[in-house]
Design an enzyme around this catalytic site. Structure first.
Site, mmCIF file in Angstrom:
data_model
loop_
_atom_site.group_PDB
_atom_site.id
_atom_site.type_symbol
_atom_site.label_atom_id
_atom_site.label_comp_id
_atom_site.label_asym_id
_atom_site.label_seq_id
_atom_site.Cartn_x
_atom_site.Cartn_y
_atom_site.Cartn_z
ATOM 1 N N GLY A 174 35.029 -12.432 -20.433
ATOM 2 C CA GLY A 174 35.481 -12.866 -21.749
ATOM 3 C C GLY A 174 35.418 -11.740 -22.768
ATOM 4 O O GLY A 174 36.371 -11.524 -23.545
ATOM 5 N N ASP A 175 34.317 -11.009 -22.783
ATOM 6 C CA ASP A 175 34.183 -9.872 -23.696
ATOM 7 C C ASP A 175 35.217 -8.795 -23.387
ATOM 8 O O ASP A 175 35.826 -8.220 -24.288
ATOM 9 C CB ASP A 175 32.782 -9.275 -23.583
ATOM 10 C CG ASP A 175 31.713 -10.172 -24.149
ATOM 11 O OD1 ASP A 175 31.656 -10.335 -25.375
ATOM 12 O OD2 ASP A 175 30.935 -10.738 -23.366
ATOM 13 N N SER A 176 35.381 -8.511 -22.096
ATOM 14 C CA SER A 176 36.279 -7.426 -21.701
ATOM 15 C C SER A 176 37.727 -7.754 -22.005
ATOM 16 O O SER A 176 38.494 -6.894 -22.458
ATOM 17 C CB SER A 176 36.095 -7.129 -20.207
ATOM 18 O OG SER A 176 34.765 -6.711 -19.939
ATOM 19 N N ALA A 179 38.225 -7.308 -25.618
ATOM 20 C CA ALA A 179 38.308 -5.885 -25.927
ATOM 21 C C ALA A 179 39.705 -5.337 -25.649
ATOM 22 O O ALA A 179 40.254 -4.560 -26.443
ATOM 23 C CB ALA A 179 37.272 -5.114 -25.110
#
Length: 407
Positions: A174-176, A179
């Site tokens: 999710g973070d990646s 990003a």
């Protein structure tokens, strides 16, 4: 094995980036810009810096992850609780082409570094804001890590087996993904700024990335299937629902293999390679819509064949039949794989004490301006003095700030 060649200016050479954030989403966004030549200054708290410095496997007290996540970045320590620290951050923000931040909405505004505050002084500034739920809406002030974004965005619901609770992907996807959306947004905003006057007179903008929306953006036909047909996509294990066959199977030597025989012509070649002439010639199975109702039967047949094969023999047979198939790799498999090696997907570097370390190579691969690793993740505050000197601070002023614990 690739050793990084002498540094050449990257595609983003001359672009100044200020990173205000910790952990994964914001720093990963800035990392990609740094890998392609942008001058990235990362602001860290003096008392320990970014928490990812201590995550997972450590070497001499610093995470091995850090060497990748912060490669090519410059680290300055600033106490953002002190107005003198915030003033330096504002000065850096006004000089930056792109500001990347992943605090909760409102934090930068309290520090005098919010988008509207920077825009009033530098209309060409681009600010990438990554947060759990975006800069607006009833949930904007709630904490939202990648795991929450994966859950709310729909990914967790469809991940796993139908008879078990949802599972997570083995990385912080999710973070990646957020990003990557930040990088895409920054590049589009930079293109627009250049087209409207450039760094001096061009129009900057805010890129608002919500983690749950970045995940939601990956969810294929989820919405129209529900809206038009009332279908809720469910967990299906290793299978690809509605596209048959595409699943994970186990070979006789205990390895896992993914076989994607879902094209009509591919399915026939797969069945012939398996010796299942009956299924290859079955008129109902000639098209995907006929295979879907019999997916269990097809999967059972493929699994029965895989159980008689080693991973090597299965792959050899399927490759000869031009059927897409692949072993599920661990990192051990990757490190010795001819395809990874032929594509130079590992870089050899050294820590400051001379210890060698391999890092993943930089992607995507650009033919004229490829990304490069100029240095590994920096020590905490490694570039503080140089950055402050570039802002006009002399040695005496820097020493006073350090004495006052602003740095």
């Amino acid at each position: 094995m690739m050793t990084a060649p002498p540094f050449k200016p990257g595609a983003l050479a001359g672009i100044k980036v200020l990173e205000l954030g910790t952990l994964i989403a914001g720093p990963f966004c800035a990392r990609m810009l740094a890998e392609f030549g942008a001058d990235v200054i990362k602001v860290e708290a003096p008392d320990g810096g970014d928490p990812i410095r201590q995550w997972r496997i450590l070497k001499d007290g610093t995470s091995l992850w850090w060497s990748v996540q912060s490669r090519n970045k410059k680290s300055i320590t600033l106490n953002m609780k002190d107005e003198r620290g915030r003033a330096i951050a504002r000065q850096l923000a006004l000089e930056a082409d792109i500001i990347i931040e992943n605090y909760r909405p409102g934090v930068l505004e309290k520090w005098g570094i919010g988008y509207e505050q920077i825009k009033a002084l530098n209309p060409a500034a681009i600010m990438v804001r990554l947060s759990g739920f975006g800069q607006t809406g009833p949930m904007k002030d709630q904490p939202g890590f990648g795991a929450i974004g994966e859950s709310m965005g729909g990914l967790r619901y469809v991940s796993g087996h139908p008879d078990r609770p949802p599972v997570r992907v083995g990385v912080s996807i999710g973070d990646s993904v957020a990003a990557l959306h930040g990088v895409i947004g920054a590049m589009m905003a930079l293109r627009h700024r250049d087209a409207t006057g450039g760094r001096v007179d061009g129009e900057g903008q805010m890129v608002d990335v919500a983690l749950y929306e970045a995940v939601f953006n990956l969810m294929e036909s989820l919405v129209p299937e529900f809206d038009h047909a009332g279908v809720v996509r469910e967990r299906t294990g290793g299978a690809l629902p509605g596209i048959v066959p595409s699943n994970t199977y186990t070979t006789g030597d205990g390895e896992n293999i993914v076989i994607a025989g879902n094209g009509d012509a591919i399915f026939k070649r797969l069945m012939l390679a398996m010796g299942r002439i009956d299924m290859a010639g079955d008129a109902q199975l000639a098209r995907n819509d006929g295979r879907v109702p019999r997916s269990a039967e097809i999967d059972d047949a493929i699994q029965a064949w895989c159980a008689t094969q080693s991973i090597a023999s299965a792959l050899a047979t399927l490759q000869a039949a031009d059927v897409p198939a692949g072993k599920i790799y661990s990192v051990r498999d990757m490190m010795s794989d001819p395809q990874f090696l032929a594509r130079d997907m590992f870089e050899q570097h050294h820590f400051s004490d001379g210890t060698p370390v391999k890092l993943p190579a930089i992607t995507p691969k650009l033919s004229a301006t490829p990304g490069q690793t100029r240095w590994l993740g920096p020590a905490l505050g490694e570039h503080t003095d140089d950055i402050l000197a570039s802002l006009g601070y002399d040695a005496e002023a820097i020493a006073a700030l350090r004495q006052a614990r602003v740095l």
